[in-house]
Write a protein that holds these residues in place. Structure first.
Motif, PDB file in Angstrom:
ATOM      1  N   VAL A   2       0.963  -1.329  -0.122  1.00 45.48           N
ATOM      2  CA  VAL A   2      -0.143  -0.058  -0.051  1.00 45.48           C
ATOM      3  C   VAL A   2       0.831   1.147   0.045  1.00 45.48           C
ATOM      4  O   VAL A   2       1.951   1.454   0.711  1.00 45.48           O
ATOM      5  CB  VAL A   2      -0.974  -0.233   1.246  1.00 45.48           C
ATOM      6  N   ASP A   3       0.610   2.145  -0.909  1.00 42.31           N
ATOM      7  CA  ASP A   3       1.147   3.335  -1.039  1.00 42.31           C
ATOM      8  C   ASP A   3       0.357   4.442   0.013  1.00 42.31           C
ATOM      9  O   ASP A   3      -0.611   4.667  -0.036  1.00 42.31           O
ATOM     10  CB  ASP A   3       1.183   3.933  -2.460  1.00 42.31           C
ATOM     11  N   ASN A  13       0.760   7.184   0.650  1.00 42.27           N
ATOM     12  CA  ASN A  13       0.285   8.725   0.136  1.00 42.27           C
ATOM     13  C   ASN A  13      -1.434   8.447  -0.234  1.00 42.27           C
ATOM     14  O   ASN A  13      -1.917   9.525  -0.566  1.00 42.27           O
ATOM     15  CB  ASN A  13       1.218   9.119  -1.004  1.00 42.27           C
ATOM     16  N   LEU A  14      -1.721   7.253  -0.802  1.00 51.23           N
ATOM     17  CA  LEU A  14      -3.050   7.047  -0.981  1.00 51.23           C
ATOM     18  C   LEU A  14      -3.798   7.481   0.049  1.00 51.23           C
ATOM     19  O   LEU A  14      -5.143   7.829  -0.097  1.00 51.23           O
ATOM     20  CB  LEU A  14      -3.242   5.614  -1.563  1.00 51.23           C
ATOM     21  N   LEU A  59      -4.506  11.225  -0.030  1.00 46.43           N
ATOM     22  CA  LEU A  59      -5.599  11.401  -0.932  1.00 46.43           C
ATOM     23  C   LEU A  59      -7.010  11.235  -0.455  1.00 46.43           C
ATOM     24  O   LEU A  59      -8.073  11.994  -0.825  1.00 46.43           O
ATOM     25  CB  LEU A  59      -5.400  10.738  -2.356  1.00 46.43           C
ATOM     26  N   PHE A  60      -7.104   9.841   0.065  1.00 46.53           N
ATOM     27  CA  PHE A  60      -8.528   9.591   0.644  1.00 46.53           C
ATOM     28  C   PHE A  60      -8.994  10.613   1.589  1.00 46.53           C
ATOM     29  O   PHE A  60     -10.206  11.126   1.555  1.00 46.53           O
ATOM     30  CB  PHE A  60      -8.323   8.130   1.259  1.00 46.53           C
ATOM     31  N   THR A  76      -4.249  13.024  -9.892  1.00 46.18           N
ATOM     32  CA  THR A  76      -5.422  12.775  -8.965  1.00 46.18           C
ATOM     33  C   THR A  76      -6.125  11.579  -9.322  1.00 46.18           C
ATOM     34  O   THR A  76      -6.571  10.708  -8.369  1.00 46.18           O
ATOM     35  CB  THR A  76      -5.879  14.151  -8.358  1.00 46.18           C
ATOM     36  N   ALA A 109      -4.486   8.422  -9.012  1.00 46.69           N
ATOM     37  CA  ALA A 109      -4.390   7.772  -7.745  1.00 46.69           C
ATOM     38  C   ALA A 109      -5.700   7.473  -6.872  1.00 46.69           C
ATOM     39  O   ALA A 109      -5.573   6.380  -6.052  1.00 46.69           O
ATOM     40  CB  ALA A 109      -3.610   8.923  -6.912  1.00 46.69           C
ATOM     41  N   LEU A 110      -6.728   7.972  -7.440  1.00 44.74           N
ATOM     42  CA  LEU A 110      -7.999   7.543  -7.032  1.00 44.74           C
ATOM     43  C   LEU A 110      -8.502   5.996  -7.299  1.00 44.74           C
ATOM     44  O   LEU A 110      -8.822   5.380  -6.740  1.00 44.74           O
ATOM     45  CB  LEU A 110      -9.149   8.668  -7.270  1.00 44.74           C
ATOM     46  N   ARG A 152      -6.026   3.871  -8.011  1.00 45.29           N
ATOM     47  CA  ARG A 152      -5.316   2.875  -7.446  1.00 45.29           C
ATOM     48  C   ARG A 152      -5.931   2.666  -5.928  1.00 45.29           C
ATOM     49  O   ARG A 152      -6.022   1.722  -5.465  1.00 45.29           O
ATOM     50  CB  ARG A 152      -3.794   3.424  -7.205  1.00 45.29           C
ATOM     51  N   LEU A 153      -6.413   3.701  -5.462  1.00 49.14           N
ATOM     52  CA  LEU A 153      -7.071   3.356  -4.090  1.00 49.14           C
ATOM     53  C   LEU A 153      -8.331   2.661  -4.208  1.00 49.14           C
ATOM     54  O   LEU A 153      -8.550   1.916  -3.301  1.00 49.14           O
ATOM     55  CB  LEU A 153      -7.631   5.112  -3.586  1.00 49.14           C
ATOM     56  N   ARG A 154      -9.069   2.862  -5.163  1.00 52.99           N
ATOM     57  CA  ARG A 154     -10.309   2.096  -5.430  1.00 52.99           C
ATOM     58  C   ARG A 154     -10.068   0.381  -5.527  1.00 52.99           C
ATOM     59  O   ARG A 154     -10.608  -0.207  -5.126  1.00 52.99           O
ATOM     60  CB  ARG A 154     -11.121   2.423  -6.646  1.00 52.99           C
TER      61      ARG A 154
END
Length: 308
Positions: free
Chosen positions: A6-7, A9-10, A13-14, A37, A40-41, A43-45
């Motif tokens: 897990v990055d 930094n995500l 962003l969350f 952005t 990154a979103l 990747r977060l999903r």
């Protein structure tokens, strides 16, 4: 989920998306492009296997999973910012801790009185522990964290990995009991070498004066060898002994007993008194405060006497 994948930094962003509910506003707040952005979103999903934020007519609305995660992620981000990334500070007025100082007994009488007066005013709950170490052990004590500072004459610490700061330059003088009848205000070299000497070698160490006399081929008549300078307060009075000591020791001994200083028949070596610390403590706020205090209290101009 493996945290190593897990990055972190995500999470930032969350947390930003949860507050602003907008990709554009989140990108602006994080100084990222809109495409970065959005990437990154995505990747977060993928990490949470959830849409997290869904576009509506007015804004990006959080999913139930995002609403569940939001307070937890916010606490994590705040903890990282405030307790991990925030540079630590040291408040001497509120600190309750002990510092260990490497210094011989000459350092205890020369350096500590003024420091203790300042501690009483600025850091009433800070404690000092003054210890002496053999020359070879001083570097290890600083490196291993057994001591925060070494103050005095430590030529072995003039090496890579250690910082140093000059305090003042001193020299040697000869002292004797004020009633010593055989010793006047001056001595010839022959008289000096044949006199009965007390020699002080803390920790059994050879000192600068010893090397100086050896290099000259001059041999003193040593009657008594000691490990502590302050023993001179008891042993000099009423005796026919003399002692060649750093100027500060002569000053301190003279405050307790009646002595006289005798001009040496040679120009003695100079002592550069310094404080030393290991490089790993260079940016430590507590160590920076401590060495700043020692410097402020004990820094002297050339030829200045030890303060009372």
């Amino acid at each position: 989920m493996d945290i190593r994948s897990v990055d972190l930094n995500l999470l930032v962003l969350f947390d930003t998306m949860a507050r602003l509910r907008s990709v554009n506003k989140a990108a602006e707040a994080l100084a990222l492009s809109q495409s970065a952005t959005s990437g990154a979103l995505a990747r977060l999903r993928a990490v949470f296997d959830d849409q997290l934020f869904v576009r509506t007519a007015s804004q990006m609305e959080p999913t139930p999973r995002a609403l569940e995660l939001a307070p937890v992620v916010h606490r994590v981000v705040q903890t990282i910012q405030s307790e991990i990334l925030q540079q630590s500070a040291f408040d001497p007025a509120r600190a309750e801790r002990s510092f260990t100082i490497l210094t011989p007994d000459i350092g205890e009488v020369a350096f500590l009185p003024g420091v203790l007066r300042r501690l009483r005013e600025e850091a009433p709950h800070v404690r000092l522990h003054a210890v002496s170490r053999p020359r070879a052990a001083a570097a290890d004590a600083l490196e291993q964290g057994e001591a925060e500072l070494a103050v005095g004459f430590f030529p072995d610490l003039q090496r890579a990995g250690y910082f140093q700061q000059a305090l003042f330059m001193s020299t040697y003088t000869c002292i004797a009991c004020a009633r010593h009848t055989a010793a006047g205000s001056r001595m010839t070299l022959k008289q000096y070498l044949s006199a009965r000497h007390i020699v002080v070698r803390p920790d059994g160490r050879e000192h600068l004066l010893d090397r100086f006399l050896d290099d000259k081929g001059w041999q003193r008549h040593v009657t008594l060898e000691l490990s502590h300078f302050m023993s001179l307060v008891v042993l000099l009075p009423g005796s026919d002994l003399i002692a060649t000591v750093p100027q500060d020791i002569a000053t301190v001994v003279g405050r307790h007993v009646a002595i006289k200083e005798i001009a040496l028949p040679f120009r003695p070596p100079q002592l550069q008194l310094q404080q030393y610390w290991h490089r790993r403590m260079q940016n430590d706020p507590a160590n920076r405060w401590l060495r700043g205090l020692f410097y402020d209290v004990n820094r002297r101009e050339a030829g200045a006497q030890m303060p009372g």
